[in-house]
Scaffold this motif. Structure first.
Motif, PDB file in Angstrom:
ATOM      1  N   ALA A   5       0.760  -1.166  -0.063  1.00 22.41           N
ATOM      2  CA  ALA A   5      -0.041   0.036   0.058  1.00 22.41           C
ATOM      3  C   ALA A   5       0.839   1.373  -0.106  1.00 22.41           C
ATOM      4  O   ALA A   5       0.452   2.147  -0.570  1.00 22.41           O
ATOM      5  N   LEU A   6       1.903   1.202   0.850  1.00 21.12           N
ATOM      6  CA  LEU A   6       2.829   2.385   0.775  1.00 21.12           C
ATOM      7  C   LEU A   6       3.681   2.604  -0.695  1.00 21.12           C
ATOM      8  O   LEU A   6       3.741   3.837  -1.103  1.00 21.12           O
ATOM      9  N   ALA A  10       3.306   5.953  -2.707  1.00 22.24           N
ATOM     10  CA  ALA A  10       4.599   6.736  -2.966  1.00 22.24           C
ATOM     11  C   ALA A  10       4.599   6.758  -4.528  1.00 22.24           C
ATOM     12  O   ALA A  10       4.941   7.589  -5.190  1.00 22.24           O
ATOM     13  N   GLN A  11       4.093   5.845  -5.466  1.00 19.10           N
ATOM     14  CA  GLN A  11       4.150   5.928  -6.862  1.00 19.10           C
ATOM     15  C   GLN A  11       3.177   6.752  -7.388  1.00 19.10           C
ATOM     16  O   GLN A  11       3.265   7.656  -8.064  1.00 19.10           O
ATOM     17  N   ILE A  12       2.039   6.937  -6.779  1.00 17.72           N
ATOM     18  CA  ILE A  12       0.988   7.999  -7.034  1.00 17.72           C
ATOM     19  C   ILE A  12       1.648   9.200  -6.727  1.00 17.72           C
ATOM     20  O   ILE A  12       1.599  10.139  -7.684  1.00 17.72           O
ATOM     21  N   GLU A 104      12.004   4.014   3.741  1.00 18.69           N
ATOM     22  CA  GLU A 104      12.127   4.856   2.336  1.00 18.69           C
ATOM     23  C   GLU A 104      10.822   5.007   1.526  1.00 18.69           C
ATOM     24  O   GLU A 104      10.932   6.178   1.201  1.00 18.69           O
ATOM     25  N   LEU A 105       9.896   4.308   1.540  1.00 15.48           N
ATOM     26  CA  LEU A 105       8.745   4.844   0.942  1.00 15.48           C
ATOM     27  C   LEU A 105       8.186   5.871   1.743  1.00 15.48           C
ATOM     28  O   LEU A 105       7.585   6.731   1.172  1.00 15.48           O
ATOM     29  N   LEU A 106       8.059   5.823   3.194  1.00 11.61           N
ATOM     30  CA  LEU A 106       7.319   6.880   3.710  1.00 11.61           C
ATOM     31  C   LEU A 106       8.121   8.381   3.473  1.00 11.61           C
ATOM     32  O   LEU A 106       7.582   9.356   3.463  1.00 11.61           O
ATOM     33  N   ASN A 111       8.709  13.447   0.639  1.00 15.11           N
ATOM     34  CA  ASN A 111       9.435  14.410  -0.086  1.00 15.11           C
ATOM     35  C   ASN A 111       8.718  14.624  -1.363  1.00 15.11           C
ATOM     36  O   ASN A 111       8.841  16.138  -1.552  1.00 15.11           O
ATOM     37  N   TYR A 112       7.745  14.002  -1.861  1.00 18.80           N
ATOM     38  CA  TYR A 112       7.260  14.307  -3.163  1.00 18.80           C
ATOM     39  C   TYR A 112       5.739  14.861  -3.189  1.00 18.80           C
ATOM     40  O   TYR A 112       5.260  15.431  -3.954  1.00 18.80           O
TER      41      TYR A 112
END
Length: 113
Positions: A5-6, A10-12, A104-106, A111-112
């Motif tokens: 889910a993360l 993150a991809q979105i 990393e995903l969080l 960041n983005y």
């Protein structure tokens, strides 16, 4: 949230950031209006490059979906945008396997966004 889910979130968030970054640059492959965040090296086969800002660039629907990335012109666009040396460096880093951690995903999401 689970790791899958993360990863999806993150991809979105990352793809939205790419589309915003490149909206005035045009499709990396043909120059048309940016509608997608297209990967030069696919996120499924090249997980280590999934969130690489140079590997992912704004693309139009036609190039990304119907022309399967329009990769010959994508590479030409990469060279024009980043230079041949950086493209060659990107191309030399394609075989790394990556297992993304929760931390990393969080960090990517924060960041983005």
């Amino acid at each position: 949230m689970t790791i899958p889910a993360l990863l999806k979130k993150a991809q979105i968030v990352f793809n939205k950031w790419i589309r915003e970054r490149d909206k005035d640059k045009g499709c990396i492959s043909c120059g048309a209006e940016v509608q997608h965040a297209g990967h030069y090296y696919s996120q499924g086969h090249h997980g280590s490059l999934r969130f690489n800002e140079m590997n992912v660039n704004g693309q139009c629907l036609r190039c990304n979906n119907f022309l399967h990335g329009n990769l010959i012109n994508y590479r030409k666009g990469l060279i024009k945008r980043y230079g041949e040396t950086k493209v060659m460096l990107l191309e030399s880093n394609t075989n790394r396997v990556k297992k993304w951690s929760r931390f990393e995903l969080l960090a990517i999401i924060e960041n983005y966004k």
